[in-house]
Motif scaffolding. Structure first.
Motif, PDB file in Angstrom:
ATOM      1  N   ASP A   5      -9.085 -25.769 -32.535  1.00  0.00           N
ATOM      2  CA  ASP A   5      -8.278 -24.815 -33.301  1.00  0.00           C
ATOM      3  C   ASP A   5      -9.203 -23.999 -34.190  1.00  0.00           C
ATOM      4  O   ASP A   5     -10.421 -24.204 -34.190  1.00  0.00           O
ATOM      5  N   ILE A   6      -8.623 -23.069 -34.967  1.00  0.00           N
ATOM      6  CA  ILE A   6      -9.435 -22.095 -35.708  1.00  0.00           C
ATOM      7  C   ILE A   6      -9.709 -22.494 -37.150  1.00  0.00           C
ATOM      8  O   ILE A   6     -10.500 -21.847 -37.831  1.00  0.00           O
ATOM      9  N   GLY A   7      -9.061 -23.541 -37.648  1.00  0.00           N
ATOM     10  CA  GLY A   7      -9.255 -23.914 -39.040  1.00  0.00           C
ATOM     11  C   GLY A   7      -8.396 -23.107 -39.987  1.00  0.00           C
ATOM     12  O   GLY A   7      -7.475 -22.394 -39.567  1.00  0.00           O
ATOM     13  N   ALA A   8      -8.712 -23.185 -41.274  1.00  0.00           N
ATOM     14  CA  ALA A   8      -7.813 -22.634 -42.291  1.00  0.00           C
ATOM     15  C   ALA A   8      -8.512 -21.718 -43.281  1.00  0.00           C
ATOM     16  O   ALA A   8      -8.074 -21.566 -44.418  1.00  0.00           O
ATOM     17  N   VAL A   9      -9.600 -21.081 -42.849  1.00  0.00           N
ATOM     18  CA  VAL A   9     -10.276 -20.075 -43.667  1.00  0.00           C
ATOM     19  C   VAL A   9     -10.237 -18.743 -42.928  1.00  0.00           C
ATOM     20  O   VAL A   9     -10.564 -18.669 -41.739  1.00  0.00           O
ATOM     21  N   ILE A  10      -9.815 -17.694 -43.606  1.00  0.00           N
ATOM     22  CA  ILE A  10      -9.808 -16.348 -43.046  1.00  0.00           C
ATOM     23  C   ILE A  10     -10.293 -15.379 -44.121  1.00  0.00           C
ATOM     24  O   ILE A  10     -10.361 -15.719 -45.303  1.00  0.00           O
ATOM     25  N   SER A  11     -10.651 -14.190 -43.701  1.00  0.00           N
ATOM     26  CA  SER A  11     -10.983 -13.126 -44.649  1.00  0.00           C
ATOM     27  C   SER A  11     -10.190 -11.887 -44.287  1.00  0.00           C
ATOM     28  O   SER A  11      -9.892 -11.656 -43.109  1.00  0.00           O
ATOM     29  N   LEU A  12      -9.850 -11.091 -45.280  1.00  0.00           N
ATOM     30  CA  LEU A  12      -9.087  -9.873 -45.031  1.00  0.00           C
ATOM     31  C   LEU A  12      -9.719  -8.711 -45.775  1.00  0.00           C
ATOM     32  O   LEU A  12     -10.436  -8.895 -46.763  1.00  0.00           O
ATOM     33  N   GLU A  13      -9.448  -7.525 -45.272  1.00  0.00           N
ATOM     34  CA  GLU A  13      -9.895  -6.293 -45.918  1.00  0.00           C
ATOM     35  C   GLU A  13      -8.675  -5.408 -46.167  1.00  0.00           C
ATOM     36  O   GLU A  13      -7.976  -5.024 -45.223  1.00  0.00           O
ATOM     37  N   LEU A  14      -8.406  -5.126 -47.429  1.00  0.00           N
ATOM     38  CA  LEU A  14      -7.342  -4.185 -47.765  1.00  0.00           C
ATOM     39  C   LEU A  14      -7.862  -2.764 -47.617  1.00  0.00           C
ATOM     40  O   LEU A  14      -9.039  -2.494 -47.882  1.00  0.00           O
ATOM     41  N   ASN A  15      -6.996  -1.831 -47.204  1.00  0.00           N
ATOM     42  CA  ASN A  15      -7.451  -0.450 -47.062  1.00  0.00           C
ATOM     43  C   ASN A  15      -7.449   0.261 -48.410  1.00  0.00           C
ATOM     44  O   ASN A  15      -7.009  -0.284 -49.433  1.00  0.00           O
ATOM     45  N   GLU A  16      -7.962   1.471 -48.422  1.00  0.00           N
ATOM     46  CA  GLU A  16      -8.219   2.190 -49.666  1.00  0.00           C
ATOM     47  C   GLU A  16      -6.952   2.580 -50.423  1.00  0.00           C
ATOM     48  O   GLU A  16      -7.024   2.997 -51.586  1.00  0.00           O
ATOM     49  N   LYS A  17      -5.791   2.452 -49.810  1.00  0.00           N
ATOM     50  CA  LYS A  17      -4.537   2.765 -50.491  1.00  0.00           C
ATOM     51  C   LYS A  17      -4.058   1.621 -51.380  1.00  0.00           C
ATOM     52  O   LYS A  17      -3.022   1.756 -52.056  1.00  0.00           O
ATOM     53  N   TYR A  18      -4.803   0.536 -51.371  1.00  0.00           N
ATOM     54  CA  TYR A  18      -4.419  -0.654 -52.135  1.00  0.00           C
ATOM     55  C   TYR A  18      -5.615  -1.132 -52.961  1.00  0.00           C
ATOM     56  O   TYR A  18      -6.747  -1.152 -52.475  1.00  0.00           O
ATOM     57  N   ASP A  19      -5.354  -1.501 -54.208  1.00  0.00           N
ATOM     58  CA  ASP A  19      -6.390  -1.953 -55.118  1.00  0.00           C
ATOM     59  C   ASP A  19      -6.584  -3.464 -54.934  1.00  0.00           C
ATOM     60  O   ASP A  19      -5.699  -4.255 -55.290  1.00  0.00           O
TER      61      ASP A  19
END
Length: 380
Positions: free
Chosen positions: A291-305
């Motif tokens: 399985d993939i585990g339980a850590v992920i990373s995300l990138e918010l776009n420039e319309k969101y602080d």
């Protein structure tokens, strides 16, 4: 015996003093010897202690390795593995690894006359690309914080043709999801602070090996450098390990649901998880892990602080680390990978708006609702 049974029953109550269901905690620093003609198994707790030994033997069973050695932290474990190198040696490692590991190789190695190279994509590494003085390849898979996946079997096959050690950090997936010795790794290291302990109350590391000679060297490093865990922390690891399967399954189930939510949200430019980078890495991940585990990373776009987003979360605490039952969020650029030079952060993709999530065991719907309300508040 299946792994989720082994982690609970690996230390049999009938073998404990007085039939205790859990092993006792031996806090003694020193042990009385019967005479000068022969010494007992335990003499001084820096070298060996019954509680620490109980955990080490249990984890070796869980890993499926011949030896396991507990340390005072994940970095102490990694440093012990690196202590096998000598002046003139070179290490290859993937270019996004834990910030503490990069801090070690980029600072300590120089004083020891050891060099390193951060490789952009180990999956593209060929034998002809490896310099003559390379003595070890260090791999995190999935990597921190971009969750890149490396083909362990392929690297091990290339490395072993040249007598090169393969050292792998399995903190993110543990032996429950990924058995790295099955793919040719020589040394596996862990931050046991994370999923092995599982409750954010004990700092520890582990080194596991199968080779007798390597085991003697790691044992020597632990005793000589003194990077040991306390007997109490060894007990916490035994206790925490018992719930690894139920914790990790719940955390990973939550993670899959959260990924689907984030991938479909207009505020999110990218979601990084094990196997997400390419079809090749997805295939590798499926082949070498369950399985993939339980850590992920995300990138918010420039319309969101992203700063408002992080501050607005109510269930995700802003804190480093991962693997506990609680959900956490952090900014790798400033909180875990600040040791990376800015130019290397930019090259790898460790941007200010890259946020790492460690998913806990809370209700998935509550976690998703928390992310949704924070995103709404973060809209510019």
């Amino acid at each position: 015996m299946k792994l989720d049974t082994l982690i609970v029953k690996g230390i049999e109550a009938k073998h404990n003093p007085f039939g205790a269901v859990v092993p006792p905690v031996y806090l003694a620093t020193t042990f009385v010897q019967e005479g000068l003609d022969g010494f007992g198994e335990f003499a001084y707790s820096r070298g060996a202690n019954p509680t620490k030994q109980a955990f080490d033997e249990l984890f070796a069973k869980v890993e499926g390795s011949k030896y396991a050695f507990s340390f005072g932290s994940g970095m102490a474990a990694t440093a012990a593995a690196f202590s096998l190198l000598k002046t003139g040696d070179k290490v290859l490692l993937n270019n996004n690894v834990y910030g503490g590991t990069f801090r070690y190789v980029s600072n300590v190695f120089a004083s020891q006359g050891i060099s390193y190279e951060a490789v952009d994509d180990l999956n593209l590494l060929e034998e002809k690309d490896i310099a003559e003085n390379v003595r070890a390849i260090f791999i995190e898979t999935p990597s921190n914080p971009l969750l890149r996946v490396t083909d362990i079997r392929r690297i091990a096959d290339i490395a072993h043709k040249r007598g090169i050690l393969v050292i792998a950090d399995n903190t993110f997936l543990t032996p429950y999801y990924q058995k790295l010795f099955d793919f040719g790794v020589d040394i596996v290291v862990y931050s046991a602070t994370k999923y092995i302990g599982g409750h954010a109350d004990a700092i520890a590391g582990i080194v596991t090996v199968n080779d007798d000679a390597l085991a003697e060297k790691i044992k020597f490093a632990r005793n000589t450098f003194g990077g040991i865990i306390s007997p109490m922390d060894a007990y916490y690891l035994i206790r925490g390990l018992k719930t690894l399967s139920v914790r990790f399954d719940r955390q990973t189930q939550n993670t899959h649901k959260i990924i689907e939510f984030l991938k479909s949200h207009e505020a999110v430019d990218a979601v990084h998880y094990a196997g997400s980078y390419s079809q090749l890495e997805k295939q590798i991940q499926a082949r070498q892990a369950s399985d993939i585990g339980a850590v992920i990373s995300l990138e918010l776009n420039e319309k969101y602080d992203y700063k408002i987003f992080a501050k607005s979360l109510e269930l995700f605490d802003l804190a480093v680390s991962l693997g506990g039952v609680e959900s956490l969020i952090c900014q790798p650029a400033s909180m875990t990978h600040e040791s990376y030079p800015k130019e290397l952060q930019d090259k790898i993709g460790i941007k200010p708006n890259l946020l790492r999530l460690a998913i806990g065991v809370e209700n998935a719907d509550d976690l998703i609702a928390d992310l949704a309300q924070a995103i709404k508040k973060a809209k510019i």
